[in-house]
Each structure stands twice: as structure tokens, then as C-alpha cells.
Write an enzyme that holds these catalytic residues in place. Structure first.
Site, PDB file in Angstrom:
ATOM      1  N   ASP A   9       0.850  -1.181   0.000  1.00  0.00           N
ATOM      2  CA  ASP A   9       0.000   0.000   0.000  1.00  0.00           C
ATOM      3  C   ASP A   9       0.895   1.243   0.000  1.00  0.00           C
ATOM      4  OD1 ASP A   9      -1.660   2.137   0.675  1.00  0.00           O
ATOM      5  OD2 ASP A   9      -2.713   1.038   2.256  1.00  0.00           O
ATOM      6  N   ILE A  10       0.806   2.045  -1.041  1.00  0.00           N
ATOM      7  CA  ILE A  10       1.664   3.224  -1.156  1.00  0.00           C
ATOM      8  C   ILE A  10       1.434   4.212  -0.014  1.00  0.00           C
ATOM      9  CG2 ILE A  10       0.161   4.615  -2.650  1.00  0.00           C
ATOM     10  CD1 ILE A  10       2.825   5.237  -4.248  1.00  0.00           C
ATOM     11  N   ASN A  23      -5.813  12.747 -11.156  1.00  0.00           N
ATOM     12  CA  ASN A  23      -6.495  13.221 -12.361  1.00  0.00           C
ATOM     13  C   ASN A  23      -6.207  14.718 -12.501  1.00  0.00           C
ATOM     14  OD1 ASN A  23      -8.541  14.723 -10.836  1.00  0.00           O
ATOM     15  ND2 ASN A  23      -9.406  12.705 -10.356  1.00  0.00           N
ATOM     16  N   GLY A  31      -8.770   4.572  -7.329  1.00  0.00           N
ATOM     17  CA  GLY A  31      -7.437   3.988  -7.372  1.00  0.00           C
ATOM     18  C   GLY A  31      -6.468   4.622  -6.391  1.00  0.00           C
ATOM     19  N   VAL A  32      -5.231   4.857  -6.849  1.00  0.00           N
ATOM     20  CA  VAL A  32      -4.177   5.451  -6.024  1.00  0.00           C
ATOM     21  C   VAL A  32      -4.624   6.816  -5.505  1.00  0.00           C
ATOM     22  CG1 VAL A  32      -1.821   6.381  -6.051  1.00  0.00           C
ATOM     23  CG2 VAL A  32      -2.313   4.218  -7.199  1.00  0.00           C
ATOM     24  N   ASP A  33      -5.228   7.609  -6.373  1.00  0.00           N
ATOM     25  CA  ASP A  33      -5.655   8.962  -6.007  1.00  0.00           C
ATOM     26  C   ASP A  33      -6.624   8.930  -4.827  1.00  0.00           C
ATOM     27  OD1 ASP A  33      -5.761  11.761  -6.296  1.00  0.00           O
ATOM     28  OD2 ASP A  33      -7.335  11.666  -7.804  1.00  0.00           O
ATOM     29  N   SER A 117      -0.661   5.414 -14.671  1.00  0.00           N
ATOM     30  CA  SER A 117      -1.540   5.187 -15.834  1.00  0.00           C
ATOM     31  C   SER A 117      -1.843   3.723 -16.135  1.00  0.00           C
ATOM     32  CB  SER A 117      -0.994   5.870 -17.106  1.00  0.00           C
ATOM     33  OG  SER A 117      -1.084   7.268 -16.994  1.00  0.00           O
ATOM     34  N   GLY A 119      -3.511   1.555 -14.247  1.00  0.00           N
ATOM     35  CA  GLY A 119      -4.760   1.079 -13.670  1.00  0.00           C
ATOM     36  C   GLY A 119      -5.936   1.436 -14.559  1.00  0.00           C
ATOM     37  N   ILE A 120      -6.819   2.255 -14.030  1.00  0.00           N
ATOM     38  CA  ILE A 120      -8.042   2.618 -14.753  1.00  0.00           C
ATOM     39  C   ILE A 120      -7.749   3.373 -16.050  1.00  0.00           C
ATOM     40  CG2 ILE A 120      -8.455   4.792 -13.537  1.00  0.00           C
ATOM     41  CD1 ILE A 120     -11.498   3.474 -13.504  1.00  0.00           C
TER      42      ILE A 120
END
Length: 172
Positions: A9-10, A23, A31-33, A117, A119-120
Site C-alpha cells: 500500500d503506497i 487526475n 485507485g491510487v488517487d 496510468s 490502472g483505470i
């Protein structure tokens, strides 16, 4: 610079800065964001709104507080959305280069990166991995450790295999 690969987990990485695959609006997302905004708390969003009222351009980077995360800073990058037709690889590699430049400005010596980039946003996994490692390995920086944090075993395995192919760093 040493490049390392870990699975995890970042948001829990004990580093100076974590990189957020954001984004353009920089107001949270999936996601990460989403994970970074949830873990960092409202301080991250407030700093994004204050520092980047119009967001960031694709391929660019900027920093905010990390809020409640162990890291001191979040370096936000906006990767290209391959699924939406943004297929210019230079925009993807710019994310890693610009993140290192921002890290140098901050004096960050350890930085945790997601696979931007992939992931989704749908960037093909193997090329996303190669773009990350080539750029991190070829960009002059004062950062001592670039830690690739894989979310899931398939990404971890792809990163480890590419590290071996490129003759880079180590893994944990």
C-alpha cells in the site's frame, strides 16, 4: 539512485514523498488517487485546492502535504489516459521525470511511486513498467531511493521481471 520494488500500500510507505497518480482536477478520485486522499485526510485536498486551483496538466507534477500519511509530501502527477486515446508515451515518462524534479526541489531522498496510468487509465502493463524503469533509471536526481510500490502480485511480478531485464536496483 537505487530503484526498489515492493508489493503493498503506497499510503503506508515510510518515505519522504509518495507519488499520486492523480487526475487533472486533483480533487481525489479512484485507485491510487482515492487511497492517498483517504489516507492523507482533508489536509491533502485542502492543499490541492489552494496550490492548484485549476489542477495540473497531463505529464506535469506538483506537491502538497501528505497529511496523515507517514510521508512528508505527496507529489501529484497526471498520467495520460490511454483508454481515452491519450497514447503519447512522452506524457507518461514526463510524470516520472517531473516527479523526480519536484522531489529534488523539496530535498526528498526517498520517493514511493505507483505504476502511473496502468490502472483505470489502461496503459498496457509491460510498457508502463518499462516507461517507469527507463525514466527512473535515466533521470539525473538527488533522490537516493525510488521505490516502486506494486498494488497486487501481477504488477509486482511484472516489475521484478523488468528490473532483471534492465539490470536495475533490487527488490524486497
Amino acid at each position: 539512485m537505487q530503484i526498489t520494488v515492493v508489493e503493498g500500500d503506497i499510503t503506508t510507505q515510510d518515505v519522504d514523498a509518495v507519488v499520486n497518480a492523480a487526475n487533472r482536477r486533483m480533487r481525489g478520485g479512484g485507485g491510487v488517487d482515492g487511497a492517498i486522499h483517504r489516507a492523507g485526510g482533508p489536509e491533502v485536498l485542502a492543499d490541492c485546492e489552494r496550490r492548484f486551483p485549476r489542477g495540473l496538466a497531463t505529464g506535469d507534477a506538483g506537491w502538497t502535504t501528505a497529511g496523515r500519511m507517514p510521508a512528508r509530501w505527496v507529489i501529484h502527477v497526471v498520467g495520460p489516459n490511454h483508454s481515452a486515446g491519450e497514447t503519447d508515451r512522452a506524457l507518461l515518462t514526463s510524470c516520472y521525470r517531473r516527479a523526480l524534479e519536484v522531489a529534488d526541489e523539496l530535498g526528498a531522498r526517498s520517493v514511493a511511486f505507483p505504476l502511473v496510468s496502468a490502472g483505470i487509465y489502461g496503459w498496457p502493463l509491460e510498457d508502463a513498467v518499462d516507461a517507469a524503469l527507463e525514466t527512473l533509471g535515466g533521470t539525473p536526481t538527488e533522490v537516493a531511493e525510488a521505490r516502486m510500490v506494486a498494488f497486487g502480485s501481477s504488477t509486482y511480478d511484472a516489475l521484478r521481471a523488468a528490473m532483471a531485464r534492465h539490470g536495475l536496483g533490487s527488490d524486497s
